[in-house]
Design a protein around this motif. Structure first.
Motif, short mmCIF file in Angstrom:
data_model
loop_
_atom_site.label_atom_id
_atom_site.label_comp_id
_atom_site.label_asym_id
_atom_site.label_seq_id
_atom_site.Cartn_x
_atom_site.Cartn_y
_atom_site.Cartn_z
N ILE A 95 0.84 -1.19 0.00
CA ILE A 95 0.00 0.00 0.00
C ILE A 95 0.88 1.24 0.00
N LEU A 96 0.64 2.13 -0.96
CA LEU A 96 1.42 3.36 -1.10
C LEU A 96 0.50 4.56 -1.03
N ALA A 97 1.04 5.67 -0.55
CA ALA A 97 0.27 6.90 -0.47
C ALA A 97 0.41 7.67 -1.77
N PHE A 131 -4.76 6.52 -1.06
CA PHE A 131 -3.83 5.40 -1.09
C PHE A 131 -4.13 4.51 -2.29
N VAL A 132 -3.11 3.83 -2.76
CA VAL A 132 -3.26 2.88 -3.85
C VAL A 132 -2.65 1.55 -3.42
N GLN A 133 -3.13 0.50 -4.05
CA GLN A 133 -2.63 -0.84 -3.76
C GLN A 133 -1.83 -1.36 -4.96
N CYS A 134 -0.58 -1.69 -4.73
CA CYS A 134 0.21 -2.43 -5.72
C CYS A 134 -0.04 -3.91 -5.45
N GLY A 135 -0.98 -4.48 -6.20
CA GLY A 135 -1.41 -5.84 -5.94
C GLY A 135 -0.72 -6.84 -6.85
N ILE A 136 -0.14 -7.89 -6.25
CA ILE A 136 0.51 -8.97 -6.99
C ILE A 136 -0.36 -10.22 -6.83
N LEU A 137 -0.84 -10.74 -7.94
CA LEU A 137 -1.72 -11.91 -7.92
C LEU A 137 -0.99 -13.11 -8.50
N VAL A 138 -0.99 -14.21 -7.74
CA VAL A 138 -0.39 -15.47 -8.19
C VAL A 138 -1.50 -16.51 -8.24
N ASN A 139 -1.75 -17.05 -9.43
CA ASN A 139 -2.79 -18.07 -9.62
C ASN A 139 -2.16 -19.44 -9.76
N TYR A 140 -2.69 -20.40 -8.99
CA TYR A 140 -2.27 -21.80 -9.08
C TYR A 140 -3.47 -22.62 -9.52
N GLY A 141 -3.25 -23.53 -10.47
CA GLY A 141 -4.35 -24.37 -10.93
C GLY A 141 -3.82 -25.59 -11.63
N SER A 157 1.10 -11.60 -11.81
CA SER A 157 0.88 -10.28 -12.41
C SER A 157 0.85 -9.19 -11.35
N LEU A 158 1.13 -7.96 -11.80
CA LEU A 158 1.15 -6.78 -10.94
C LEU A 158 0.22 -5.72 -11.54
N GLN A 159 -0.66 -5.14 -10.70
CA GLN A 159 -1.52 -4.04 -11.10
C GLN A 159 -1.62 -3.03 -9.95
N VAL A 160 -1.98 -1.80 -10.29
CA VAL A 160 -2.13 -0.73 -9.30
C VAL A 160 -3.60 -0.34 -9.23
#
Length: 355
Positions: A234-236, A245-255, A269-272
């Motif tokens: 979380i960054l200001a 504030f914004v979230q730098c979210g990293i999503l890891v999918n397992y399947g 993947s990375l998104q803001v």
């Protein structure tokens, strides 16, 4: 060889220089500088991790000289983040002010949440190329390591939602992770996984780690059945006159699955994301990241995951409160509109009847 070596541990103690650093030989003592530098380097310094090596470098001029050698820090960087052991990336790291030592110092800790730009981001000074070095561990075993380059000057990057993918849509990586079935299994998986996502500005010789170290959440997707592990920082960000504030979210999918029963890594993947749940475009994301490169850094060691989860939960709470405020405002406006409409209708009816 010396039987014991006494080195002060707290950083403030290192100001006492070499007089407090002694080596015991039976009942007598002598300066640690009496030990041959090759012995110190080969049998002591090469066995230390990054923070310990930084502390030792403050003990004396001799130790600082030995502990500042770039090949020593290169080995530490490669052992901490195997993805950095890539010729192109090692060349970039060598251009940092103090080489691999500066890179390690910038990439190890979390960014401080209170570091926000004091003015709108100057995109013209933003990096034209970004490196993403990602390493994922499961039970302290490396299961994923990759480096991706991203150019940031094209129209599509700046206008479309910001996203960095470490895997192609049809690309997968096998893992020894078994599919979690119960809530306890999900909690256990969250403790067993660690991830590092180092974002590197090659031209600006800057780096930062965008990961919360451990997942802030692990759950199974209701439709696809894939297991999703989310890491977040979380960054200001100052937007006009109010701080957000914004979230730098990293999503890891397992399947899926392998013949040995392990799941496949299908997405990293990375998104803001902002507080309205909208993904920022490349231009806005790059402005925030550009400022965050210069942000305060801290929170090392075991406190990483605790601090990361605390920030993420605080961000979700602020999102909920923001949504509730918007709903209350919309309800108030709807009520006013209905009341105003009834008032107009009453005025029209009164005018008609009076005639």
């Amino acid at each position: 060889m010396a039987s014991s070596c006494k080195l002060p541990v707290p950083p403030s103690s290192f100001a006492s220089t070499a007089e407090t650093t002694t080596v015991h030989h039976g009942g007598s003592s002598s300066f640690i500088s009496a030990i041959h530098p090759d012995i110190l380097y080969t049998h002591v310094l090469t066995r230390l991790d990054g923070p310990a090596l930084a502390y030792v470098a403050c003990a004396s001029k001799e130790l600082k000289s030995l502990a500042s050698q770039d090949d020593l820090w290169n080995k530490i960087c490669c052992s901490t983040w195997p993805s950095t052991d890539m010729p192109r990336l090692r060349q970039v790291i060598s251009t940092f002010p103090h080489g691999a030592r500066s890179f390690f110092s910038a990439s190890l800790p979390l960014l401080s949440i209170d570091q926000a730009p004091t003015a709108p981001p100057v995109v013209s000074n933003s990096p034209s190329e970004l490196f993403s070095a990602v390493d994922i561990y499961y039970r302290n075993e490396l299961i994923f390591s990759r480096v991706v380059e991203t150019e940031t000057e094209s129209w599509w990057f700046r206008c479309l939602p910001f996203r960095i993918d470490m895997l192609d849509p049809k690309d997968t990586r096998p893992t020894p992770i078994t599919r979690p079935d119960t809530q306890d299994d999900h909690l256990k998986l969250a403790e067993d996984l660690t991830l590092s996502w180092i974002l590197i500005d090659a031209a600006g010789r800057r780096a930062m780690n965008l990961s919360s170290h451990k997942p802030v959440s692990v759950h199974r997707h209701w439709l696809s059945g894939e297991v999703q592990a989310r890491f977040a920082l979380i960054l200001a960000s100052k937007k006009r006159s109010s701080s957000e504030f914004v979230q730098c979210g990293i999503l890891v999918n397992y399947g899926g699955g392998t013949s040995s029963g392990g799941m496949l890594v299908k997405e990293v993947s990375l998104q803001v994301e902002d507080m309205d749940g909208m993904f920022l475009n490349g231009k806005d994301s790059l402005g925030i990241l550009n400022t965050s490169f210069e942000g305060k850094k801290g929170i090392m060691g075991g406190r990483k995951e605790e601090e990361g989860r605390r920030r993420y939960e605080g961000f979700l709470k602020m999102k909920r409160e923001r949504k509730e405020r918007k709903l209350r405002t919309e309800d108030t406006l709807d009520t006013l509109c209905v009341g105003f409409g009834i008032l107009i209708l009453a005025c029209i009816c009164s005018f008609v009847f009076l005639r």
